[in-house]
Design a protein around this motif. Structure first.
Motif, PDB file in Angstrom:
ATOM      1  N   GLN A 166       0.692  -1.494   0.071  1.00 10.90           N
ATOM      2  CA  GLN A 166       0.108   0.203   0.123  1.00 10.90           C
ATOM      3  C   GLN A 166       0.870   1.124   0.018  1.00 10.90           C
ATOM      4  OE1 GLN A 166       0.755  -1.596   2.243  1.00 10.90           O
ATOM      5  NE2 GLN A 166       0.616  -0.421   4.494  1.00 10.90           N
ATOM      6  N   LEU A 167       2.345   1.319   0.416  1.00  8.57           N
ATOM      7  CA  LEU A 167       3.066   2.626   0.590  1.00  8.57           C
ATOM      8  C   LEU A 167       4.287   2.646  -0.940  1.00  8.57           C
ATOM      9  CD1 LEU A 167       4.558   1.281   3.693  1.00  8.57           C
ATOM     10  CD2 LEU A 167       2.773   3.014   3.330  1.00  8.57           C
ATOM     11  N   ASP A 168       3.717   3.983  -1.197  1.00  7.75           N
ATOM     12  CA  ASP A 168       4.713   4.762  -2.444  1.00  7.75           C
ATOM     13  C   ASP A 168       5.910   5.544  -1.886  1.00  7.75           C
ATOM     14  OD1 ASP A 168       2.293   3.505  -4.219  1.00  7.75           O
ATOM     15  OD2 ASP A 168       1.638   6.010  -4.503  1.00  7.75           O
TER      16      ASP A 168
ATOM     17  N   ASP B 299       8.643   7.298  -7.217  1.00  7.67           N
ATOM     18  CA  ASP B 299       8.824   8.856  -7.445  1.00  7.67           C
ATOM     19  C   ASP B 299      10.391   9.436  -7.240  1.00  7.67           C
ATOM     20  OD1 ASP B 299       8.101  11.181  -9.066  1.00  7.67           O
ATOM     21  OD2 ASP B 299       6.393  11.883  -7.646  1.00  7.67           O
ATOM     22  N   SER B 300      10.483  10.020  -8.097  1.00  7.80           N
ATOM     23  CA  SER B 300      12.099  10.810  -7.837  1.00  7.80           C
ATOM     24  C   SER B 300      11.605  12.463  -7.831  1.00  7.80           C
ATOM     25  CB  SER B 300      13.476  10.260  -8.770  1.00  7.80           C
ATOM     26  OG  SER B 300      12.529  11.156  -9.919  1.00  7.80           O
ATOM     27  N   LYS B 301      12.788  12.386  -7.343  1.00  6.08           N
ATOM     28  CA  LYS B 301      12.278  14.675  -6.925  1.00  6.08           C
ATOM     29  C   LYS B 301      13.923  14.917  -6.868  1.00  6.08           C
ATOM     30  CE  LYS B 301      10.501  18.435  -4.852  1.00  6.08           C
ATOM     31  NZ  LYS B 301       8.215  18.847  -3.711  1.00  6.08           N
TER      32      LYS B 301
ATOM     33  N   TYR C 227      15.162  -4.815  -8.696  1.00  3.93           N
ATOM     34  CA  TYR C 227      14.194  -5.427  -7.913  1.00  3.93           C
ATOM     35  C   TYR C 227      12.784  -5.443  -7.705  1.00  3.93           C
ATOM     36  CZ  TYR C 227      18.686  -4.323  -5.537  1.00  3.93           C
ATOM     37  OH  TYR C 227      20.036  -3.946  -5.342  1.00  3.93           O
ATOM     38  N   GLY C 228      12.073  -4.934  -8.381  1.00  9.49           N
ATOM     39  CA  GLY C 228      10.845  -5.644  -8.702  1.00  9.49           C
ATOM     40  C   GLY C 228       9.434  -4.456  -7.965  1.00  9.49           C
ATOM     41  N   ILE C 229       9.470  -3.543  -8.329  1.00  8.64           N
ATOM     42  CA  ILE C 229       8.894  -2.816  -8.324  1.00  8.64           C
ATOM     43  C   ILE C 229       8.054  -1.997  -8.971  1.00  8.64           C
ATOM     44  CG2 ILE C 229       8.450  -0.457  -5.740  1.00  8.64           C
ATOM     45  CD1 ILE C 229       9.495  -3.163  -4.775  1.00  8.64           C
TER      46      ILE C 229
END
Length: 362
Positions: free
Chosen positions: A277-279, A322-324, A314-316
């Motif tokens: 459930q976590l992003d 997301d990246s920033k 790692y297959g996520i």
């Protein structure tokens, strides 16, 4: 600041130990008061402050101390209006202090003689960085004597401009003014006591599972003795917060992940698989070497390289990552050496999850 805290604490302690005379059980309409307050403030983990023209993160947790004054007016026996001012001293990540103040206005509703809650507007400034927030408060107030009361309260505030979510807790001492009747009520004349016959002994109630609730009232039989239970004999649960942090450092002018960093990235990937459930958002940073435009570009590349490793290695799922990039705007430490600059060449990410677990009996 520490001297102000000591003075405020001394005033509150003196009020709490004052002699108790004819005790007032609640505030009355048209009463007003002045008060002293002392507390702690939990800054948002993203709150920043300016110190010596440099930007630092404010240490989160209840590590910011406050002391101040307040004034209130009872519009009715249930509704109260209050204004307040607090002086603040905050710890900065990496060392050092930042100072500021907090002030605002609250509308409070008293559900009974002791418990109240309310909403208000607050302005908080720490280290020259200001945020206006909506604040929710819950509290408890008890009278020591006819004109003196103590209170304890806590709550949360949500920023409108910087999107900070922060908590606070404080205690206070309030001096009430107004046309209050301090005369004690006449004592009723005692009536002669009647001698009642001794009651017959009742059978001792049975608690088969030893949880402190007798079988006649126990709706959850055979609960383990190690867990706390409610009045029905059923297990009580509490929230347990689990935190997973990721920190990866980079070489100068590089966005290539070091070989020794993949174990930490894999550990974060396993945590995400356990909690689908976590992003996650990867935050990239640089030191202050070079131009700001280049550092912004480099920080974005560093964040993206770790995000790609989570997805491709790692297959996520890509939709969960997301990246920033933040360039050189959010240093971890003040740069006075090569080691300091190395510490600032990094990416950071934090995930938190709350689980419901049985509450153990103390």
């Amino acid at each position: 600041m520490k001297a102000v805290n000591l003075i405020t604490l001394s005033l509150i302690a003196a009020g709490l130990t004052a002699p108790v005379f004819a005790q007032q059980t609640q505030a009355e309409k048209d009463d007003f008061y002045l008060g002293a307050r002392l507390g702690a403030f939990s800054a948002d983990e993203d709150r920043v402050a300016v110190d010596n023209n440099q930007l630092f993160f404010v240490d989160d947790g209840f590590k910011t101390f406050t002391s101040g004054i307040e004034a209130g007016y009872m519009m009715t026996e249930a509704w109260e209006a209050r204004i307040y001012y607090d002086y603040m001293e905050a710890d900065l990540v990496g060392g050092g202090d930042a100072y500021g103040d907090s002030y605002g206005v609250d509308a409070l509703y008293h559900f009974n003689n002791n418990i109240y809650a309310g909403l208000g507007v607050n302005n908080t400034e720490i280290g020259e960085v200001t945020d206006v927030a909506a604040r929710a408060t819950v509290g408890h107030r008890s009278f020591i004597n006819d004109n003196l009361a103590w209170r304890i309260e806590g709550g949360v505030q949500r920023g409108w401009e910087e999107d900070y979510t922060e908590m606070f807790a404080n205690i206070g001492l309030q001096w009430f003014f107004g046309g209050r009747d301090a005369s004690p009520e006449p004592r009723p004349r005692p009536e002669p006591q009647k001698v009642a016959p001794e009651p017959k002994p009742e059978p001792k109630p049975v608690d088969s599972d030893g949880d402190g609730v007798i079988d006649a009232n126990d709706k959850c039989a055979n609960t383990p003795k190690d867990y706390s239970v409610d009045e029905d004999g059923c297990i009580l649960y509490e929230n347990e917060t689990i935190t997973e942090e990721l920190l990866v450092e980079f070489d100068l002018n590089s966005s290539k992940i070091r070989d020794n960093a993949y174990d930490d990235i894999e550990e974060m990937a396993e945590f995400m698989k356990e909690h689908p459930q976590l992003d996650i958002t990867i935050h990239g940073h640089t030191d202050s070497t070079g131009k700001a435009e280049y550092n912004q570009w480099l920080s974005e590349k560093r964040a993206k390289s770790v995000a790609d490793a989570l997805v491709n290695r790692y297959g996520i799922e890509r939709s969960r990552v997301d990246s920033k990039g933040h360039g050189e705007s959010q240093p971890k430490v003040r740069e006075n050496s090569a080691a300091d600059r190395q510490a600032n060449r990094r990416i950071e990410a934090v995930l938190k999850v709350v689980n419901r677990v049985p509450k153990e009996r103390k």
